[in-house]
Motif scaffolding. Structure first.
Motif, PDB file in Angstrom:
ATOM      1  N   PHE A   1       0.822  -1.210   0.000  1.00 15.41           N
ATOM      2  CA  PHE A   1       0.000   0.000   0.000  1.00 15.41           C
ATOM      3  C   PHE A   1       0.853   1.257   0.000  1.00 15.41           C
ATOM      4  O   PHE A   1       0.570   2.207  -0.735  1.00 15.41           O
ATOM      5  N   LEU A   2       1.897   1.283   0.826  1.00 15.75           N
ATOM      6  CA  LEU A   2       2.747   2.468   0.901  1.00 15.75           C
ATOM      7  C   LEU A   2       3.438   2.723  -0.431  1.00 15.75           C
ATOM      8  O   LEU A   2       3.538   3.876  -0.874  1.00 15.75           O
ATOM      9  N   GLY A   3       3.904   1.658  -1.079  1.00 17.26           N
ATOM     10  CA  GLY A   3       4.536   1.822  -2.390  1.00 17.26           C
ATOM     11  C   GLY A   3       3.576   2.413  -3.404  1.00 17.26           C
ATOM     12  O   GLY A   3       3.924   3.333  -4.152  1.00 17.26           O
ATOM     13  N   TRP A   4       2.346   1.891  -3.437  1.00 18.77           N
ATOM     14  CA  TRP A   4       1.342   2.411  -4.379  1.00 18.77           C
ATOM     15  C   TRP A   4       0.974   3.854  -4.048  1.00 18.77           C
ATOM     16  O   TRP A   4       0.888   4.706  -4.944  1.00 18.77           O
ATOM     17  N   LEU A   5       0.740   4.135  -2.771  1.00 18.97           N
ATOM     18  CA  LEU A   5       0.307   5.475  -2.361  1.00 18.97           C
ATOM     19  C   LEU A   5       1.348   6.526  -2.713  1.00 18.97           C
ATOM     20  O   LEU A   5       1.005   7.598  -3.241  1.00 18.97           O
ATOM     21  N   THR A   6       2.611   6.241  -2.446  1.00 20.16           N
ATOM     22  CA  THR A   6       3.653   7.227  -2.734  1.00 20.16           C
ATOM     23  C   THR A   6       3.838   7.411  -4.241  1.00 20.16           C
ATOM     24  O   THR A   6       4.091   8.526  -4.698  1.00 20.16           O
TER      25      THR A   6
ATOM     26  N   GLY B   1       3.153  10.875  -6.236  1.00 19.90           N
ATOM     27  CA  GLY B   1       4.402  11.434  -6.739  1.00 19.90           C
ATOM     28  C   GLY B   1       5.400  11.734  -5.652  1.00 19.90           C
ATOM     29  O   GLY B   1       6.232  12.638  -5.800  1.00 19.90           O
ATOM     30  N   LEU B   2       5.345  10.984  -4.548  1.00 15.81           N
ATOM     31  CA  LEU B   2       6.275  11.190  -3.440  1.00 15.81           C
ATOM     32  C   LEU B   2       7.457  10.246  -3.576  1.00 15.81           C
ATOM     33  O   LEU B   2       7.335   9.148  -4.122  1.00 15.81           O
ATOM     34  N   ASP B   3       8.587  10.655  -3.056  1.00 19.39           N
ATOM     35  CA  ASP B   3       9.815   9.854  -3.135  1.00 19.39           C
ATOM     36  C   ASP B   3      10.147   9.338  -1.739  1.00 19.39           C
ATOM     37  O   ASP B   3      10.944   9.921  -1.018  1.00 19.39           O
ATOM     38  N   ILE B   4       9.484   8.237  -1.353  1.00 17.38           N
ATOM     39  CA  ILE B   4       9.702   7.641  -0.034  1.00 17.38           C
ATOM     40  C   ILE B   4       9.985   6.162  -0.230  1.00 17.38           C
ATOM     41  O   ILE B   4       9.182   5.440  -0.811  1.00 17.38           O
ATOM     42  N   ALA B   5      11.145   5.726   0.244  1.00 16.56           N
ATOM     43  CA  ALA B   5      11.517   4.319   0.188  1.00 16.56           C
ATOM     44  C   ALA B   5      11.417   3.722   1.579  1.00 16.56           C
ATOM     45  O   ALA B   5      11.405   4.434   2.592  1.00 16.56           O
TER      46      ALA B   5
END
Length: 313
Positions: free
Chosen positions: A289-294, A298-302
Motif C-alpha cells: 500500500f505504501l509503495g502504491w500510495l507514494t 508522486g512522493l519519493d519515499i523508500a
C-alpha cells in the motif's frame, strides 16, 4: 555472550519496547509479567549490559537498549517481509482508517487501480474524522486530516508510530462554470455566496488574508465535510474554498472551475498524513500500500527512509 540467538528473549524485548511496559508486553505475548521480566534480565545478562531503566512499573530504554531496539525491529521486519514473500499467494489484509473526504474524493475513485497494481492486497476501509490510537489493533494505518499532535500517541514525539506527510495541496476558490464569468478578482467574491467548511484547517479568512483583504462575514451554507461542500459548489449553490486535489475529478470533468487561477494567491499546505505503527512498516500489506500510495502522489519515499521515522525523542 551467548552463542545462540535468544529469540524468545528478543521477542519479549521487542514487545516491551513497543508497548512500554512488561505487563503490556506479557499480555501481548500471552505470558506472565514475571516471565517477560525474567527473559529480559536473561538477555541483559547475556549481553552484559542494561537495556531498560526501571522506575517502579515504568521502564525506559537505555542508550544500549535503543541501539538494540533499532536492530531487533529491523530483524523482525525482515522476517515479516520474508514470510510475506513466501505466503504471497495468500490475501494480504490492510485495515485502513481514513478521513471521510479523502476516502470519497481521492481514494475510492482509485481503488480499481490500487487492487490491480497490488495483486493480493485485501483492503478494508473505515472513514471517520477521529484519529486512531492503534491501541486495540483494529486498524493497521490511518490517513488523517491535519497533523496529529505529538502527544496523541503518548509522550513527547510520535512514539511508536510513523507519521508521513502526503504532499502539499492547493486550497482555491471553486465554483460551477456558470458563475465563473462574474468572478474576476478577489473583491468579486464579496458579492457571492461563500460556502463554509467548518472543519477545514484553511478557511476563507486565511485565503482573503493571503490576498490582502478582510474576509466578509459568513453568510453562506455551512458543511462539516469537504465532499459535501464540493458537491454543493458543483450544483451552483456558491463558491467553495477547497483542495484542488480532492476536487480533481470535478475539475477534470468541468463541473467545477478555478475562476481566480493565476489571478489571486492560493494557500498551499500539507493537509493529509499517513500514520501507522512503526512495527507495521515491514508488513507485506503495508509495503504494497505504501509503495502504491507514494507512487500515486508522486512522493519519493523508500522503505529505508522510514528507519528514523517515529523514533522516540
Amino acid at each position: 555472550m551467548a552463542q545462540h540467538l535468544p529469540l524468545t528473549a528478543l521477542r519479549a524485548f521487542e514487545a516491551a519496547t513497543r508497548t512500554g511496559s512488561f505487563r503490556a508486553a506479557a499480555d501481548d505475548l500471552g505470558l506472565t509479567p514475571s516471565a517477560v521480566s525474567h527473559a529480559i534480565r536473561g538477555l541483559e545478562r547475556d549481553l552484559g549490559t542494561v537495556l531498560f531503566e526501571r522506575e517502579g512499573r515504568a521502564i525506559r530504554l537505555t542508550p544500549e537498549g535503543e541501539t538494540l531496539m533499532r536492530h531487533v525491529e529491523r530483524g523482525f521486519g525482515e522476517l515479516q517481509l520474508g514470510i510475506g514473500s513466501v505466503a504471497a499467494r495468500r490475501p494480504q489484509l490492510l485495515r485502513l482508517h481514513t478521513a471521510p473526504s479523502f476516502a470519497a474524493q481521492w481514494l475510492v475513485p482509485r481503488l480499481g487501480r490500487l487492487l490491480e497494481e497490488c495483486q493480493g492486497l485485501e483492503l478494508r476501509i473505515a472513514a471517520g474524522a477521529d484519529y486512531t490510537r492503534f491501541l486495540a489493533d483494529e486498524f493497521d494505518a490511518d490517513i488523517v486530516y491535519g497533523a496529529p499532535p505529538p502527544e496523541f500517541y503518548g509522550g513527547a514525539g510520535h512514539q511508536g508510530v510513523v507519521v508521513l506527510p502526503l504532499g502539499t495541496e492547493v486550497i482555491a476558490p471553486l465554483c460551477a462554470p456558470a458563475m465563473a464569468p462574474r468572478i474576476r478578482s478577489a473583491r468579486d467574491l464579496y458579492g457571492e455566496v461563500l460556502i463554509e467548511s467548518d472543519n477545514k484547517r484553511v478557511r476563507w479568512p486565511a485565503w482573503f488574508a493571503a490576498n490582502g483583504l478582510a474576509a466578509p462575514a459568513p453568510r453562506g451554507p455551512r458543511f462539516d465535510r469537504s465532499f459535501i461542500s464540493l458537491s454543493a459548489a458543483a450544483d451552483g449553490l456558491g463558491v467553495a474554498l477547497e483542495s484542488t486535489m480532492l476536487a480533481e475529478r470535478e475539475i477534470a470533468s468541468g463541473r467545477l472551475v478555478r475562476p481566480l487561477q493565476g489571478i489571486c494567491e492560493d494557500v498551499v499546505y500539507t493537509g493529509h498524513w499517513l500514520v501507522f505503527p512503526r512495527t507495521k512498516r515491514y508488513a507485506r500489506s503495508m509495503v504494497l500500500f505504501l509503495g502504491w500510495l507514494t507512487r500515486e502522489l508522486g512522493l519519493d519515499i523508500a522503505l529505508d527512509d522510514l528507519e528514523a521515522a517515529g523514533q522516540p525523542r
